[in-house]
Scaffold this motif. Structure first.
Motif, PDB file in Angstrom:
ATOM      1  N   GLU A  49       0.792  -1.138  -0.082  1.00 60.83           N
ATOM      2  CA  GLU A  49       0.082  -0.026  -0.056  1.00 60.83           C
ATOM      3  C   GLU A  49       0.907   1.192  -0.049  1.00 60.83           C
ATOM      4  OE1 GLU A  49      -2.847  -0.221   3.420  1.00 60.83           O
ATOM      5  OE2 GLU A  49      -3.567  -2.182   2.681  1.00 60.83           O
ATOM      6  N   THR A  52       3.726   2.774   3.008  1.00 61.74           N
ATOM      7  CA  THR A  52       4.283   1.508   3.528  1.00 61.74           C
ATOM      8  C   THR A  52       5.931   1.387   3.806  1.00 61.74           C
ATOM      9  OG1 THR A  52       4.174  -0.067   1.792  1.00 61.74           O
ATOM     10  CG2 THR A  52       2.444  -0.052   3.429  1.00 61.74           C
ATOM     11  N   SER A 140       1.265  -0.085  -5.619  1.00 65.40           N
ATOM     12  CA  SER A 140       0.474  -0.214  -4.515  1.00 65.40           C
ATOM     13  C   SER A 140      -0.916  -0.747  -4.880  1.00 65.40           C
ATOM     14  CB  SER A 140      -0.002   1.502  -4.086  1.00 65.40           C
ATOM     15  OG  SER A 140      -0.638   2.225  -5.130  1.00 65.40           O
ATOM     16  N   PRO A 169       1.224  -3.588   5.114  1.00 64.08           N
ATOM     17  CA  PRO A 169       0.589  -2.404   5.741  1.00 64.08           C
ATOM     18  C   PRO A 169       1.076  -2.345   7.132  1.00 64.08           C
ATOM     19  CG  PRO A 169      -1.220  -4.053   5.377  1.00 64.08           C
ATOM     20  CD  PRO A 169       0.315  -4.487   4.745  1.00 64.08           C
ATOM     21  N   LEU A 170       0.895  -1.183   7.669  1.00 62.64           N
ATOM     22  CA  LEU A 170       1.298  -0.774   9.401  1.00 62.64           C
ATOM     23  C   LEU A 170       0.416  -1.369  10.011  1.00 62.64           C
ATOM     24  CD1 LEU A 170       3.219   0.560  11.035  1.00 62.64           C
ATOM     25  CD2 LEU A 170       1.853   2.644  10.841  1.00 62.64           C
ATOM     26  N   ARG A 171      -1.380  -1.751   9.679  1.00 66.42           N
ATOM     27  CA  ARG A 171      -1.828  -2.560  10.484  1.00 66.42           C
ATOM     28  C   ARG A 171      -1.649  -3.957  10.670  1.00 66.42           C
ATOM     29  NH1 ARG A 171      -4.257  -1.143   5.859  1.00 66.42           N
ATOM     30  NH2 ARG A 171      -4.855  -3.078   4.454  1.00 66.42           N
ATOM     31  N   TRP A 212      -4.536   2.533  10.844  1.00 68.50           N
ATOM     32  CA  TRP A 212      -3.621   3.311  10.046  1.00 68.50           C
ATOM     33  C   TRP A 212      -3.961   3.313   8.525  1.00 68.50           C
ATOM     34  CZ3 TRP A 212      -1.580   6.852  12.841  1.00 68.50           C
ATOM     35  CH2 TRP A 212      -1.101   6.478  14.129  1.00 68.50           C
ATOM     36  N   ASN A 215      -1.014   4.539   6.705  1.00 68.44           N
ATOM     37  CA  ASN A 215       0.254   3.749   7.000  1.00 68.44           C
ATOM     38  C   ASN A 215       1.350   4.791   7.604  1.00 68.44           C
ATOM     39  OD1 ASN A 215      -0.192   0.973   5.979  1.00 68.44           O
ATOM     40  ND2 ASN A 215      -0.779   2.171   3.994  1.00 68.44           N
TER      41      ASN A 215
END
Length: 306
Positions: A49, A52, A140, A169-171, A212, A215
């Motif tokens: 994404e 990231t 992305s 991704p950060l999540r 997030w 991100n």
């Protein structure tokens, strides 16, 4: 743009001196993939994404490789329309790249190009390879799904998919959130001349539960805003609430935000990715799975037109 005394109007050159910060399994796998790829010469596709860390990892790979004696050249396929036009022009022989033989070149967001330009890029990459310049590409959007939908050029797909590095991704990288927060607190302490020591336990809990959608860039912006608001030793919930859409009366709220706030964030992210041109808005609408008319209505609703 003048680079090293040579006029190179079709390329951006960026310094990539930042450290890769994080402890998650997904990030470690991406870094290890870069280390392995650094020993080869094949092109590398970075998928993940927006925001990231694909470019950061490409910079790391470049530094780890034998190409590091030359700069990493970066071409943004979304924003650098004039550069892309010159690079893909018929008869372009890449002679401007002679000085950078043995270096690397990174094409950002190749999936945003039309099918015709994707094929032109594939042909340009064949010429670039002859000058022993290694190619990195990023997207992305999932190029495998796009290929199945005939929305990605088959020649470029075969070329780009020789070596792939996925950036989660950060999540999906919860372990990376607090190390990144500590890093940005240090950065903004210097910039703002503050001495904030960290987060309160409640603030940590909120950030770890948040999804997030933007991100790492969103995390950086949230910490920046919170530090402008805080004159205390620690960032607390009240410094985060407005930016994350969390009511001050809600207590923790499990990281839930109003749907309108989430929609606005996704719209901003799509427009930052594809741009505010008519073609950019069409691509943003397709990515969000809405009609162009609906996109325009939402842009008016959230006052997002430039």
């Amino acid at each position: 743009m003048i680079v090293g005394g040579i006029d190179m109007p079709m390329f951006l050159v960026r310094s990539l001196s930042q450290d890769i910060i994080g402890e998650s399994k997904g990030l470690r796998q991406a870094v290890e993939g870069c280390r392995k790829a650094a020993k080869e010469n094949a092109p590398v596709m970075f998928q993940g994404e927006v925001s990231t860390g694909k470019l950061l990892l490409a910079g790391f790979l470049h530094k780890e490789s034998k190409h590091s004696r030359q700069p990493l050249l970066v071409v943004d396929c979304i924003k650098d329309e004039d550069m892309i036009h010159e690079l893909l022009a018929p008869g372009f022989e890449c002679k401007q790249l002679d000085r950078y033989e043995g270096g690397s070149i990174y094409f950002r967001e190749v999936a945003t190009l039309s099918l015709g330009k994707q094929n032109q890029l594939y042909k340009a990459l064949e010429k670039i390879e002859k000058r022993k310049i290694r190619a990195f590409l990023s997207s992305s959007q999932n190029i495998h799904l796009m290929r199945m939908e005939k929305a990605f050029d088959p020649d470029l797909y075969d070329y780009a998919s020789q070596w792939e590095i996925a950036v989660p991704p950060l999540r999906q990288r919860k372990e990376d959130i607090l190390p990144l927060v500590r890093h940005y607190i240090g950065v903004f302490n210097l910039k703002l001349r503050k001495s904030i020591q960290g987060l309160t336990p409640q603030a940590e809990e909120i950030l770890l539960a948040y999804r997030w959608p933007g991100n790492v860039d969103e995390l950086k912006q949230i910490i920046n805003r919170a530090m402008h608001l805080s004159n205390e030793s620690h960032i607390s919930q009240r410094h985060l609430s407005d930016n994350l859409g969390i009511s001050k009366e809600d207590g923790f709220s499990h990281g839930v935000m109003p749907l309108e706030r989430m929609e606005e964030i996704l719209l901003r992210s799509a427009l930052e990715r594809y741009g505010f041109t008519l073609e950019g808005k069409k691509r943003a609408a397709r990515a969000l799975n809405i009609s162009l008319a609906t996109l325009y209505n939402k842009l008016k609703r959230y006052n997002l037109n430039p």
